[in-house]
Design a protein around this motif. Structure first.
Motif, PDB file in Angstrom:
ATOM      1  N   PRO A  12      67.243  59.957  49.180  1.00  0.00           N
ATOM      2  CA  PRO A  12      66.116  59.746  50.083  1.00  0.00           C
ATOM      3  C   PRO A  12      65.046  58.829  49.513  1.00  0.00           C
ATOM      4  CG  PRO A  12      66.109  61.979  49.188  1.00  0.00           C
ATOM      5  CD  PRO A  12      67.398  61.355  48.758  1.00  0.00           C
ATOM      6  N   VAL A  13      64.781  58.925  48.224  1.00  0.00           N
ATOM      7  CA  VAL A  13      63.728  58.071  47.659  1.00  0.00           C
ATOM      8  C   VAL A  13      64.101  56.618  47.845  1.00  0.00           C
ATOM      9  CG1 VAL A  13      62.443  57.494  45.598  1.00  0.00           C
ATOM     10  CG2 VAL A  13      63.131  59.856  46.014  1.00  0.00           C
ATOM     11  N   GLU A  14      65.370  56.323  47.510  1.00  0.00           N
ATOM     12  CA  GLU A  14      65.841  54.955  47.638  1.00  0.00           C
ATOM     13  C   GLU A  14      65.770  54.522  49.097  1.00  0.00           C
ATOM     14  OE1 GLU A  14      67.136  57.295  45.853  1.00  0.00           O
ATOM     15  OE2 GLU A  14      67.046  56.490  43.820  1.00  0.00           O
ATOM     16  N   SER A  15      66.149  55.450  50.007  1.00  0.00           N
ATOM     17  CA  SER A  15      66.069  55.136  51.428  1.00  0.00           C
ATOM     18  C   SER A  15      64.648  54.786  51.809  1.00  0.00           C
ATOM     19  CB  SER A  15      66.510  56.337  52.268  1.00  0.00           C
ATOM     20  OG  SER A  15      67.775  56.736  51.848  1.00  0.00           O
ATOM     21  N   ALA A  16      63.735  55.587  51.323  1.00  0.00           N
ATOM     22  CA  ALA A  16      62.344  55.347  51.667  1.00  0.00           C
ATOM     23  C   ALA A  16      61.928  53.962  51.208  1.00  0.00           C
ATOM     24  CB  ALA A  16      61.468  56.406  50.995  1.00  0.00           C
ATOM     25  N   ILE A  17      62.339  53.609  49.947  1.00  0.00           N
ATOM     26  CA  ILE A  17      61.970  52.292  49.435  1.00  0.00           C
ATOM     27  C   ILE A  17      62.522  51.213  50.354  1.00  0.00           C
ATOM     28  CG2 ILE A  17      62.280  50.671  47.531  1.00  0.00           C
ATOM     29  CD1 ILE A  17      62.481  53.199  45.695  1.00  0.00           C
ATOM     30  N   LEU A  18      63.777  51.424  50.778  1.00  0.00           N
ATOM     31  CA  LEU A  18      64.394  50.400  51.623  1.00  0.00           C
ATOM     32  C   LEU A  18      63.715  50.317  52.978  1.00  0.00           C
ATOM     33  CD1 LEU A  18      68.041  50.988  50.523  1.00  0.00           C
ATOM     34  CD2 LEU A  18      66.696  48.897  50.208  1.00  0.00           C
ATOM     35  N   HIS A  19      63.377  51.451  53.512  1.00  0.00           N
ATOM     36  CA  HIS A  19      62.600  51.426  54.753  1.00  0.00           C
ATOM     37  C   HIS A  19      61.341  50.635  54.565  1.00  0.00           C
ATOM     38  CE1 HIS A  19      64.971  53.824  57.484  1.00  0.00           C
ATOM     39  NE2 HIS A  19      65.140  54.780  56.556  1.00  0.00           N
ATOM     40  N   GLY A  20      60.733  50.867  53.465  1.00  0.00           N
ATOM     41  CA  GLY A  20      59.498  50.133  53.173  1.00  0.00           C
ATOM     42  C   GLY A  20      59.758  48.642  53.188  1.00  0.00           C
ATOM     43  N   LYS A  21      60.863  48.246  52.519  1.00  0.00           N
ATOM     44  CA  LYS A  21      61.185  46.819  52.483  1.00  0.00           C
ATOM     45  C   LYS A  21      61.365  46.271  53.883  1.00  0.00           C
ATOM     46  CE  LYS A  21      61.216  45.844  48.135  1.00  0.00           C
ATOM     47  NZ  LYS A  21      60.344  44.836  47.557  1.00  0.00           N
ATOM     48  N   LEU A  22      61.842  47.137  54.792  1.00  0.00           N
ATOM     49  CA  LEU A  22      62.064  46.732  56.175  1.00  0.00           C
ATOM     50  C   LEU A  22      60.817  46.904  57.035  1.00  0.00           C
ATOM     51  CD1 LEU A  22      65.527  48.454  56.573  1.00  0.00           C
ATOM     52  CD2 LEU A  22      65.118  45.981  56.500  1.00  0.00           C
ATOM     53  N   GLU A  23      59.696  47.247  56.389  1.00  0.00           N
ATOM     54  CA  GLU A  23      58.438  47.502  57.097  1.00  0.00           C
ATOM     55  C   GLU A  23      58.520  48.737  57.992  1.00  0.00           C
ATOM     56  OE1 GLU A  23      55.427  45.553  57.006  1.00  0.00           O
ATOM     57  OE2 GLU A  23      56.277  44.432  55.340  1.00  0.00           O
ATOM     58  N   GLN A  24      59.508  49.539  57.746  1.00  0.00           N
ATOM     59  CA  GLN A  24      59.613  50.775  58.539  1.00  0.00           C
ATOM     60  C   GLN A  24      58.924  51.890  57.776  1.00  0.00           C
ATOM     61  OE1 GLN A  24      63.822  51.114  58.861  1.00  0.00           O
ATOM     62  NE2 GLN A  24      63.990  49.422  60.329  1.00  0.00           N
ATOM     63  N   HIS A  25      57.577  51.775  57.755  1.00  0.00           N
ATOM     64  CA  HIS A  25      56.819  52.665  56.888  1.00  0.00           C
ATOM     65  C   HIS A  25      56.811  54.081  57.404  1.00  0.00           C
ATOM     66  CE1 HIS A  25      55.704  49.175  54.703  1.00  0.00           C
ATOM     67  NE2 HIS A  25      55.079  48.616  55.747  1.00  0.00           N
ATOM     68  N   GLU A  26      56.784  54.171  58.696  1.00  0.00           N
ATOM     69  CA  GLU A  26      56.702  55.510  59.252  1.00  0.00           C
ATOM     70  C   GLU A  26      57.908  56.324  58.841  1.00  0.00           C
ATOM     71  OE1 GLU A  26      55.640  55.359  63.303  1.00  0.00           O
ATOM     72  OE2 GLU A  26      55.780  57.544  63.519  1.00  0.00           O
ATOM     73  N   GLU A  27      59.060  55.647  58.960  1.00  0.00           N
ATOM     74  CA  GLU A  27      60.298  56.304  58.599  1.00  0.00           C
ATOM     75  C   GLU A  27      60.325  56.651  57.115  1.00  0.00           C
ATOM     76  OE1 GLU A  27      62.342  57.623  60.309  1.00  0.00           O
ATOM     77  OE2 GLU A  27      64.144  57.892  59.098  1.00  0.00           O
ATOM     78  N   ALA A  28      59.887  55.670  56.331  1.00  0.00           N
ATOM     79  CA  ALA A  28      59.868  55.875  54.891  1.00  0.00           C
ATOM     80  C   ALA A  28      59.015  57.085  54.541  1.00  0.00           C
ATOM     81  CB  ALA A  28      59.326  54.624  54.201  1.00  0.00           C
ATOM     82  N   LEU A  29      57.797  57.113  55.130  1.00  0.00           N
ATOM     83  CA  LEU A  29      56.875  58.192  54.800  1.00  0.00           C
ATOM     84  C   LEU A  29      57.402  59.523  55.324  1.00  0.00           C
ATOM     85  CD1 LEU A  29      53.560  56.278  55.461  1.00  0.00           C
ATOM     86  CD2 LEU A  29      54.388  57.134  53.258  1.00  0.00           C
ATOM     87  N   ARG A  30      58.050  59.427  56.437  1.00  0.00           N
ATOM     88  CA  ARG A  30      58.599  60.641  57.011  1.00  0.00           C
ATOM     89  C   ARG A  30      59.617  61.263  56.045  1.00  0.00           C
ATOM     90  NH1 ARG A  30      61.880  62.816  59.593  1.00  0.00           N
ATOM     91  NH2 ARG A  30      63.416  61.140  59.521  1.00  0.00           N
ATOM     92  N   ILE A  31      60.458  60.391  55.476  1.00  0.00           N
ATOM     93  CA  ILE A  31      61.450  60.900  54.523  1.00  0.00           C
ATOM     94  C   ILE A  31      60.761  61.547  53.338  1.00  0.00           C
ATOM     95  CG2 ILE A  31      63.228  60.214  52.859  1.00  0.00           C
ATOM     96  CD1 ILE A  31      63.928  57.940  54.886  1.00  0.00           C
TER      97      ILE A  31
END
Ligand SMILES: Nc1nc2c(ncn2[C@@H]2O[C@H](COP(=O)(O)OP(=O)(O)OP(=O)(O)O)[C@@H](O)[C@H]2O)c(=O)[nH]1
Ligand SMILES: [Mg+2]
Lengths: 885, 235
Positions: A688-707
């Motif tokens: 999940p941490v890595e996923s969050a980072i990747l979401h961040g890279k994709l500007e999908q912050h909400e998703e990242a933070l949600r994780i």
């Protein structure tokens, strides 16, 4: 005292040649001048011989004396003394108290009949003062009591020049320049005949023993002293040499440098003037005459004449050396310095030093030997050649001839004593090491270094490696064979390397590491080879052994690529070639990609992606599928996260493809082509941490933070996310992220009791990151003010502060405006501060503490107007400034 | 052979240890010696000077050689044996006269040797502060300790006699305390001190001699030495 052979005794005139019949006739005196030998007899005859010296090659000299004439001098007394004055062609003969002048060849008395009468003894001045070449100076002891006379003797006349009386009766005399050395009855003195000044030398009782006074060189005399001493004295009356110790009954003395020769009734003894030691004793019975004539020493009995032939100095020295008397040989050699031309002497002396060195060496006196070798400038190869097999086979050296020593080799020298052999070798080692960089080794450095290498090898000496890694002249063929023979394979590799044969060197070392050959010089030889290849400038060699080093240890082996200088990497090593080579060695590949991405900061998407994929793969492999979220973050995982965070280059989909190919866990997931799918992929794999980072890279912050918040409940990580994601962005971006985080805390989703706490905590600690107005709308009505007290206080204060700051700004702008107008229109304005400033005062003092901000403002205004302050009372409401606004 | 710059002569009765002192200093050892025959000399390099040191024979037979050895000497070391009172008396009676030929500004040192043999001598294992009589040192010392026959004061008195004999003013020469030594050639006690003090004091003498040029010879008629040098053989 060991003896030296300094002289040999050779007969010159046999008794038959002399007086054949007359048994009672005896030899009284001898003179030798060039080849002319004169003898005076007891029956008043003078004999003239020609003396011929023959030297048999390799043998000693022989003499033949050919009689020329003999003549009776016409007296009935013995001939006491004979002296030749060759410049005048005269012989001076003392007989019956008078000195007769006779012709040197005819032995006829001079026609004038000139003679010196009344002499008991005489001496020629060999250092004459008159300067007239046609006369000789003769000093006589007169028959008159205590009288000395000095004459000048010409071809056919004599002239007395001086008569002196002496304190006692003189008995013997010698002359040098103005100085007479006299033996008186009880002492010896030096007498200057031109000034009459005398100086005592030492007492000697001439009545008991026959005095001897002998000029031995410029201004120096040899005297018979008490107790059988041969004393030296100069014309100044001092001794400059220590005395020699003769026997008590010496009757004659002579000097043949550097020896003093003395004659007594039994022996001829030879002493060195250099060390006062007795060097030789020759039995010689009934001798009664010993004299030296320009270097020729003659001894005689009453019946026969002999020559003491000195052995050539070199022969004497060689004899001394042969009997290991190094010290004496050197003294003798040094003493000969002034008798031999400089060039010749130096050659001789050097050779003697070298020989002496070998003598000391053979006695294992290494210190002394070394010093002698050094001062004798020994060709070191002479020494090396003593040690079997040390000189290279190619060496052109041959030992000097005649040899400097008698030894064939070290084994003979030590007679096989291994302990001695070892000591000799140790000596040579240190000696060669000392001289190899000096001029001593010039011209044959190869021989020296090769020998040294061999010695080190044999002795298993540490310096072998030092020798090979620094400048050296070891000959390859010889040294290689020797090293191989002694199984010094590592060193052999160094030798190859030094000779630019790196391939051979590495091959050898690889075989050692593989255990094909044995050499334990280095336990870390593998690492050594890796370093060696890393430093190698030969790409072919590196490629040749790349597989080998990687097989042994991928992580260390990869250094051959990563540790070489960057410029060289760029020019000679293509990263793609390396990567394809490293395929088989994933750990090595990771290291190499890290090197490209991290160290060299190559901005190539491929490398970044590849590295990310490899990390990911490893992380997945490391994580047993059962492990929970709270498993410790492995090192690789940390690296992966760092890479994912920092790098903007990796291609997520490529990463995913790679990951999918390799990882069964991903098989369930659909084929993914966009970045966004990575998130699923990583999340699906429990990252999940890595996923969050990747979401961040994709500007999908909400998703990242949600994780981070919902799945991981890792609130600090979430907060951290907001910070690193907004790094380098404008403040509103960061505010947006924090608001998003707050929204995630407060928004729908799996409700957990800790979320509101986290939200309140976030607000309270990071109040500045929030827009309070928007926050208030978001907050649930149920929250107590208490809970958010720090946040609210901060927010209110901020808001008030903002308002007041704005008011001040507005006020300032107005007054600016007012002043402007006044300057233009000339109208008097009396600002009244109270109405508008009153509400502000508290605020200002509240903000600025004790500094009355208002008064600062006020002073500023007054300063600008320079006008008397006029207070208008009764004017309520707003200030004039306000009117215009 | 380089000509020496100055000469130092050791005088003293036979057996007092002249040769031993010189060997101890020059060769750093104490070998068995034989009674010196005639004389011997060493060359010592001291700073930039070559100093010859003559070891003379104490035997009566060679006594007559002393004057010649002393001729022109820059310093004379008069040696006695601290355990032989007679050896100090001999210096005065027989040896002092030999120094008549020495350089006019010749220095004198008075040396009492063999202190290791006497009770008050320095022990082999270091010096003891104790004065006065009584059994000394103890353990390991083979030679029996004798009471010292000559005291340092005697040597100082003799030094002053030398000055009187030479008609020298005490103010013009090194003090007695500086020039009287008690030594042991056996242990090396004071040996270096003796020679090095002497070298240091003799260098200025050498320099002065050099400045004055070679010594003048003496007129045979006018200044024959007094009759005290009567040769032994005619006595
Ligand atoms: N115990 C002791 N013995 C000494 C010392 N100095 C010399 N000797 C011994 O005394 C003896 C004589 O010593 P030498 O040095 O030969 O005496 P010298 O004065 O040179 O004698 P001559 O040459 O005859 O004038 C030798 O046996 C020495 O060993 C010393 O300091 N202590
Ligand atoms: Mg002696």
């Amino acid at each position: 005292m060991m003896s030296t052979k300094a002289f040999t005794l050779v007969p010159a005139v046999e008794r038959e040649q002399l007086m054949g019949d007359g048994e009672r006739v005896s030899l009284e005196c001898v003179e030798c001048c060039g080849r002319n030998l004169y003898l005076g007899t007891s029956d008043c005859f003078v004999y003239h011989f020609l003396l011929e010296e023959k030297t048999v090659p390799g043998g000693s000299a022989t003499f033949t004396a050919t009689k020329q004439l003999h003549r009776h001098l016409g007296f009935k007394k013995p001939v006491n003394e004979l002296r030749a004055a060759s410049a005048l062609y005269r012989l001076l003969a003392l007989c019956d108290g008078s000195i007769t002048l006779v012709h040197m060849l005819s032995l006829e008395p001079v026609p004038s009949g000139a003679r010196i009468k009344g002499a008991t003894a005489f001496a020629l001045n060999e250092n004459p003062v008159s300067g007239d070449p046609f006369c000789v100076e003769v000093c006589i002891i007169s028959v008159k009591r205590r009288t000395i006379q000095v004459f000048l003797v010409y071809e056919d006349r004599v002239q007395i020049v001086r008569e002196l009386s002496t304190p006692e009766q003189p008995l013997a005399v010698a002359v040098d320049g103005h100085f007479l050395c006299l033996a008186l009855t009880t002492q010896y003195i030096i007498l200057n005949y031109s000034t009459g000044v005398a100086q005592d030398l030492f007492p000697f009782c001439s009545e008991e023993k026959r005095p001897i006074v002998k000029r031995i060189g410029r201004q120096e005399f040899l005297l018979a002293g008490p107790g059988g001493l041969g004393m030296f004295a100069t014309v100044a009356g001092v001794s400059q040499r220590a005395p020699v110790h003769w026997s008590e009954n010496v009757v004659g003395a002579a000097v043949c440098f550097p020896y003093v020769i003395a004659l007594d009734s039994e022996f001829i003894t030879v002493h060195s003037m250099l060390d006062q030691q007795q060097k030789q004793t020759l039995p010689f019975k009934e001798g009664h005459i010993l004299q030296d004539f320009e270097g020729r020493v003659i001894v005689a009995t009453s019946k026969g004449v002999y020559v003491l032939v000195p052995l050539p100095l070199e022969k004497q020295i060689q004899d001394l050396l042969a009997s290991r008397r190094v010290e004496e040989a050197l003294v003798l050699a040094k003493g000969a310095r002034r008798n031999i031309p400089k060039e010749k002497f130096q050659v001789m002396y050097r050779r003697i030093l070298q020989q002496a060195g070998f003598i000391q060496f053979a006695q294992l006196q290494f210190l002394e030997a070394k010093e002698l070798f050094r001062s004798g400038q020994l060709d070191v190869r002479e020494l090396i050649s003593l040690y079997p097999f040390l000189l290279p086979t190619s060496s052109s050296f041959t030992r000097s001839h005649p040899p400097l020593h008698e030894f064939a080799d070290l084994n003979q020298l030590t007679q096989g004593d291994q302990e001695k052999v070892a000591r000799c070798k140790h000596f040579l080692m240190s000696y060669l090491n000392e001289v190899r960089s000096t001029e001593v080794a010039n011209g044959y450095k190869e021989d020296v270094d090769t020998a040294l290498l061999k010695l080190y090898t044999e002795a298993d000496h540490d310096s072998l490696l030092d020798l090979l890694v620094t400048e050296n002249f070891c000959l390859l063929a010889d040294s290689a064979a020797w090293l191989e023979k002694h199984k010094k394979y590592f060193a052999l590799g160094l030798l190859y390397h030094y000779n630019h044969q790196d391939a051979a060197a590495v091959q050898l070392w690889v075989r050692i590491v593989n255990g094909d050959i044995h050499d334990c010089t280095r336990s870390d030889l593998y690492e050594y080879v890796v370093d060696f290849l890393t430093d190698s400038l030969d790409p072919d060699l590196v490629w040749q052994y790349a597989d080998w080093v990687l097989q042994k240890n991928p992580e260390v082996g990869v250094q051959v690529f990563t540790k070489r200088p960057v410029d060289e990497q760029e020019s000679r090593f293509n990263p793609d070639d390396i990567i394809s080579c490293l395929k088989k060695y994933p750990q090595a590949l990771v290291k190499y990609l890290e090197h490209l991405v991290m160290d060299r900061r190559l901005q190539k998407e491929e490398y970044h992606t590849h590295l990310a994929v490899l990390y990911l793969d490893e992380v997945l492999q490391q994580r047993p599928s059962a492990s929970g979220k709270d498993a410790d973050v492995t090192e690789t995982q940390a690296k992966l996260r760092r890479l994912l965070q920092k790098s903007d280059l990796y291609r997520v989909h490529f990463l995913l493809v790679a990951a999918l190919d390799w990882h069964r866990l991903a098989r369930a997931l659909p084929f993914l082509t966009s970045r966004s799918h990575l998130t699923d992929r990583t999340r699906g794999a429990g990252l999940p941490v890595e996923s969050a980072i990747l979401h961040g890279k994709l500007e999908q912050h909400e998703e990242a933070l949600r994780i981070l918040v919902h799945e991981l409940a890792d609130f600090p990580a979430a907060e951290d996310y907001c910070l690193w994601c907004s790094e380098g962005r404008a403040p509103p971006y960061r505010q947006r992220l924090f608001h998003l985080l707050l929204a995630v805390y407060l928004g729908p989703g799996p409700s957990a009791p800790e979320l509101p706490v986290a939200a309140a905590d976030l607000l309270n600690r990071r109040a500045a990151e929030f827009d309070a107005a928007r926050v208030l709308q978001l907050l649930p009505g149920s929250w107590s003010v208490q809970l958010l007290c720090p946040f609210l206080t901060g927010a209110v204060r901020d808001s008030v502060h903002a308002r007041r700051t704005t008011q001040v700004a507005v006020g300032l702008a107005r007054s600016e405006n007012l002043i402007y107008k006044y300057d233009k229109g000339g109208k008097e304005i009396c600002p009244s501060p109270e109405p508008w400033s009153r509400p502000c005062l508290g605020g200002w003092s509240c903000y600025y503490g004790s500094v009355p901000a208002f008064s600062i403002y006020w002073k500023m205004l007054r300063a600008r107007h320079r006008a008397p302050f006029c207070r208008k009372t009764g004017d309520t409401g707003s200030s004039p400034v306000c009117h215009n606004y | 052979m380089r000509k020496p710059d100055g000469k130092i002569v050791l005088l003293g009765d036979m057996n007092v240890g002249k040769t031993s002192l010189l060997q101890r200093y020059m060769e750093r050892r104490f070998p068995d010696t034989v009674s010196t025959v005639g004389g011997a000399f060493y060359l010592k390099q001291w700073r930039s000077y070559n100093i010859s040191i003559w070891d003379t024979a104490g035997r009566e037979q060679f006594h007559g050689l002393g004057s010649m050895y002393c001729r022109g000497a820059a310093a004379v070391i008069l040696t006695y044996d601290v355990n032989q009172a007679q050896s100090l008396l001999e210096l005065e009676d027989r040896f002092l006269g030999l120094t008549d030929t020495a350089s006019a500004d010749c220095l004198f040192a008075v040396v009492g040797n063999k202190v290791d043999l006497s009770e008050e001598g320095p022990g082999e294992g270091g010096q003891e502060g104790g004065h006065g009589p009584g059994p000394a040192g103890g353990g390991g010392c083979a030679a029996p300790r004798l009471p010292k026959q000559v005291q340092p004061e005697d040597a100082v008195a003799f030094y002053k006699k030398i000055l009187k004999y030479k008609m020298l003013d005490e103010k013009d020469v090194p003090a007695a305390e500086q020039m009287c030594f008690e030594t042991s050639a056996k242990t090396g006690h004071n040996v270096d001190l003796l020679f090095e003090t002497l070298f240091d004091t003799v260098v200025p003498v050498i320099l002065r001699q050099r400045a004055q040029g070679p010594p003048q010879t003496v007129d045979i008629a006018s200044s024959r030495p007094p009759a005290r040098t009567r040769p032994a053989c005619c006595a």
